[in-house]
Design an enzyme around this catalytic site. Structure first.
Site, mmCIF file in Angstrom:
data_model
loop_
_atom_site.group_PDB
_atom_site.id
_atom_site.type_symbol
_atom_site.label_atom_id
_atom_site.label_comp_id
_atom_site.label_asym_id
_atom_site.label_seq_id
_atom_site.Cartn_x
_atom_site.Cartn_y
_atom_site.Cartn_z
ATOM 1 N N HIS A 156 -1.450 -1.303 -4.252
ATOM 2 C CA HIS A 156 -2.664 -1.014 -3.339
ATOM 3 C C HIS A 156 -2.776 0.680 -3.123
ATOM 4 O O HIS A 156 -1.633 1.183 -2.485
ATOM 5 C CB HIS A 156 -2.873 -1.824 -1.902
ATOM 6 C CG HIS A 156 -4.017 -1.393 -1.211
ATOM 7 N ND1 HIS A 156 -5.209 -2.466 -1.461
ATOM 8 C CD2 HIS A 156 -4.245 -0.603 -0.574
ATOM 9 C CE1 HIS A 156 -6.117 -1.859 -0.473
ATOM 10 N NE2 HIS A 156 -5.579 -0.922 0.098
ATOM 11 N N MET A 188 -9.129 8.226 0.146
ATOM 12 C CA MET A 188 -9.612 8.844 1.363
ATOM 13 C C MET A 188 -10.170 10.257 1.019
ATOM 14 O O MET A 188 -9.566 11.175 0.559
ATOM 15 C CB MET A 188 -8.817 8.934 2.601
ATOM 16 C CG MET A 188 -7.973 7.375 2.887
ATOM 17 S SD MET A 188 -7.056 7.528 4.344
ATOM 18 C CE MET A 188 -6.385 5.994 4.279
ATOM 19 N N GLY A 241 -8.720 4.258 7.442
ATOM 20 C CA GLY A 241 -8.469 5.861 7.491
ATOM 21 C C GLY A 241 -7.165 6.021 7.865
ATOM 22 O O GLY A 241 -6.597 7.122 7.330
ATOM 23 N N PHE A 242 -6.404 5.328 8.351
ATOM 24 C CA PHE A 242 -5.083 5.415 8.751
ATOM 25 C C PHE A 242 -3.963 4.166 8.397
ATOM 26 O O PHE A 242 -4.477 3.082 8.494
ATOM 27 C CB PHE A 242 -4.649 6.015 9.985
ATOM 28 C CG PHE A 242 -5.640 7.228 10.255
ATOM 29 C CD1 PHE A 242 -5.161 8.616 10.204
ATOM 30 C CD2 PHE A 242 -6.936 7.114 10.859
ATOM 31 C CE1 PHE A 242 -5.899 9.487 10.454
ATOM 32 C CE2 PHE A 242 -7.715 8.119 11.059
ATOM 33 C CZ PHE A 242 -7.152 9.419 10.893
ATOM 34 N N GLY A 243 -2.851 4.568 8.145
ATOM 35 C CA GLY A 243 -1.644 3.533 8.027
ATOM 36 C C GLY A 243 -1.258 3.225 9.517
ATOM 37 O O GLY A 243 -1.726 4.065 10.396
ATOM 38 N N SER A 276 0.690 -1.216 0.013
ATOM 39 C CA SER A 276 -0.107 0.004 -0.014
ATOM 40 C C SER A 276 0.809 1.207 -0.050
ATOM 41 O O SER A 276 1.585 1.340 0.763
ATOM 42 C CB SER A 276 -0.980 0.120 1.110
ATOM 43 O OG SER A 276 -1.394 1.511 1.641
ATOM 44 N N HIS A 301 -8.497 1.200 -3.593
ATOM 45 C CA HIS A 301 -9.153 0.978 -2.464
ATOM 46 C C HIS A 301 -10.127 2.324 -2.084
ATOM 47 O O HIS A 301 -9.390 3.201 -1.598
ATOM 48 C CB HIS A 301 -8.522 0.549 -1.196
ATOM 49 C CG HIS A 301 -9.329 0.422 0.063
ATOM 50 N ND1 HIS A 301 -8.535 0.063 1.428
ATOM 51 C CD2 HIS A 301 -10.563 0.461 0.557
ATOM 52 C CE1 HIS A 301 -9.629 -0.084 2.062
ATOM 53 N NE2 HIS A 301 -10.952 0.000 1.713
ATOM 54 N N ASP A 343 -6.225 -6.089 5.079
ATOM 55 C CA ASP A 343 -5.837 -4.744 4.995
ATOM 56 C C ASP A 343 -5.894 -4.015 6.447
ATOM 57 O O ASP A 343 -6.814 -3.915 6.952
ATOM 58 C CB ASP A 343 -6.536 -4.023 4.000
ATOM 59 C CG ASP A 343 -6.057 -2.666 3.776
ATOM 60 O OD1 ASP A 343 -4.858 -2.311 4.238
ATOM 61 O OD2 ASP A 343 -6.758 -1.970 2.996
ATOM 62 N N GLY A 344 -4.519 -3.762 6.602
ATOM 63 C CA GLY A 344 -4.467 -2.866 8.102
ATOM 64 C C GLY A 344 -3.655 -3.620 9.307
ATOM 65 O O GLY A 344 -4.085 -4.905 9.651
ATOM 66 N N GLY A 345 -2.654 -3.068 9.449
ATOM 67 C CA GLY A 345 -1.752 -3.972 10.613
ATOM 68 C C GLY A 345 -1.217 -5.139 10.053
ATOM 69 O O GLY A 345 -0.683 -5.928 10.904
ATOM 70 N N ASP A 363 -4.775 3.650 -1.697
ATOM 71 C CA ASP A 363 -6.056 4.100 -0.781
ATOM 72 C C ASP A 363 -6.045 5.438 -0.895
ATOM 73 O O ASP A 363 -5.406 6.490 -0.872
ATOM 74 C CB ASP A 363 -5.377 3.978 0.698
ATOM 75 C CG ASP A 363 -5.105 2.479 1.238
ATOM 76 O OD1 ASP A 363 -6.001 1.740 1.189
ATOM 77 O OD2 ASP A 363 -3.913 2.112 1.576
ATOM 78 N N GLY A 389 1.141 -1.498 4.359
ATOM 79 C CA GLY A 389 1.925 -0.375 4.028
ATOM 80 C C GLY A 389 3.024 -0.133 4.774
ATOM 81 O O GLY A 389 4.102 -0.219 4.532
ATOM 82 N N SER A 390 3.056 0.245 6.185
ATOM 83 C CA SER A 390 4.075 0.582 6.778
ATOM 84 C C SER A 390 5.150 -0.712 7.004
ATOM 85 O O SER A 390 6.207 -0.323 7.083
ATOM 86 C CB SER A 390 3.758 1.141 8.176
ATOM 87 O OG SER A 390 2.694 0.159 8.960
ATOM 88 N N MET A 405 -12.026 4.615 -0.273
ATOM 89 C CA MET A 405 -12.707 5.015 1.120
ATOM 90 C C MET A 405 -13.524 6.078 0.918
ATOM 91 O O MET A 405 -12.934 7.401 1.748
ATOM 92 C CB MET A 405 -11.685 4.844 2.183
ATOM 93 C CG MET A 405 -11.195 3.348 2.447
ATOM 94 S SD MET A 405 -9.629 3.286 3.344
ATOM 95 C CE MET A 405 -8.444 3.372 1.938
ATOM 96 N N MET A 458 -11.379 -5.678 6.363
ATOM 97 C CA MET A 458 -10.458 -4.575 6.989
ATOM 98 C C MET A 458 -9.921 -5.201 8.362
ATOM 99 O O MET A 458 -10.898 -5.662 9.090
ATOM 100 C CB MET A 458 -11.185 -3.466 7.167
ATOM 101 C CG MET A 458 -11.343 -2.605 5.788
ATOM 102 S SD MET A 458 -9.988 -2.342 4.856
ATOM 103 C CE MET A 458 -9.051 -1.299 6.144
HETATM 104 C C1 DX5 Z 1 -6.166 1.859 5.890
HETATM 105 C C2 DX5 Z 1 -5.744 1.460 4.722
HETATM 106 C C3 DX5 Z 1 -4.566 0.454 4.435
HETATM 107 C C4 DX5 Z 1 -3.304 1.162 4.901
HETATM 108 C C5 DX5 Z 1 -2.762 -0.099 5.664
HETATM 109 O O1 DX5 Z 1 -7.157 2.465 5.941
HETATM 110 O O2 DX5 Z 1 -6.869 0.935 3.937
HETATM 111 O O3 DX5 Z 1 -4.501 0.152 3.082
HETATM 112 O O4 DX5 Z 1 -2.517 1.530 3.993
HETATM 113 O O5 DX5 Z 1 -1.360 0.377 6.306
HETATM 114 P P1 DX5 Z 1 -0.952 -0.436 7.499
HETATM 115 O O6 DX5 Z 1 -0.140 -1.768 6.794
HETATM 116 O O7 DX5 Z 1 0.539 0.357 7.713
HETATM 117 O O8 DX5 Z 1 -1.535 -0.756 8.435
HETATM 118 ZN ZN ZN Z 2 -6.520 -0.013 2.008
#
Ligand code: DX5
Ligand code: ZN
Length: 217
Positions: A31, A35, A140-142, A6, A64, A173-175, A33, A195-196, A66, A135
């Site tokens: 991916h 928003m 909303g956030f990485g 991501s 994606h 997706d997420g964490g 994102d 992502g991170s 959002m 999810m």
């Molecule tokens: C969160 C996004 C994710 C985000 C994941 O709302 O949909 O795709 O980039 O980031 P990480 O992998 O850092 O949780």
């Molecule tokens: Zn995403």
């Protein structure tokens, strides 16, 4: 198991370079994102980012959305070069129409569900989908922490998919890092968004992706 880095966590000043690194290291798709500060309490990027990345990579660009009114932007993203769309079940009273619109553009269609949304809402739309996105954080956030409570739902969605549409992908997706990835794969996921853990790693993009491939922490 497929990996979808991501770019939300990428260095935007070096975005093309980082996407190329991910491609060379074996990413299956990118991916993106999107928003709108309304559907989720954050802003990110729009179709111009997709248009800029399109000539840089041959990887599919997965978008994606959002955002509150996904239908309003499908054409713009399709023209920019998006290959697939993930739209949310939440707040979309015309989800079937949205999925049909995505198909009408010749793109792959996926539906995302938030942590508080039960797997069962997918029952009627699943036969029309190429992907389901569970999810594993609130969107909303990485950099958020993986919610272990979503694992049982991943397992339930996997069983629904096997019954109704085995070719449908199950994405999370997420964490997601190598440790939580393993849990998700065990529960039935076959596409991992990260992502991170990829773009924020001190080992660099390729080093981080190798950890996923090896299933190491
Ligand atoms: C969160 C996004 C994710 C985000 C994941 O709302 O949909 O795709 O980039 O980031 P990480 O992998 O850092 O949780
Ligand atoms: Zn995403």
């Amino acid at each position: 198991m497929k990996l979808a880095p991501s770019i939300l966590a990428a260095d935007f000043a070096r975005l093309g370079e980082q996407v190329c690194e991910a491609q060379i290291a074996g990413a299956d798709r990118i991916h993106v994102d999107v928003m709108d500060g309304h559907f989720v309490p954050n802003l990110s990027m729009g179709a111009p980012i997709v248009a800029s990345l399109r000539p840089v990579t041959r990887l599919p660009l997965e978008t994606h959305l959002m955002i509150s009114n996904p239908d309003r932007f499908l054409q713009e993203f399709a023209d920019a070069g998006s290959d697939s769309f993930l739209v949310h079940w939440e707040g979309n009273v015309n989800l079937h129409r949205t999925v049909r619109n995505i198909r009408g553009l010749g793109k792959r269609a996926g539906v995302a569900i938030n942590p508080a949304t039960p797997a069962e809402v997918l029952a009627e739309i699943l036969p029309d989908l190429d992907q389901v996105l569970v999810m594993t954080v609130d969107p909303g956030f990485g950099h958020q922490q993986f919610l272990h409570s979503t694992l049982a739902k991943i397992y339930r969605v996997r069983r629904m998919i096997e019954r109704v549409r085995p070719e449908c992908e199950l994405e999370v997706d997420g964490g997601i890092d190598p440790a939580t990835a393993r849990l998700c794969v065990e529960a039935g996921a076959n596409v991992l968004v990260a992502g991170s853990a990829i773009f924020g790693s001190s080992e660099g993009v390729a080093g981080a992706m190798n950890r996923f491939a090896a299933g190491r922490n």
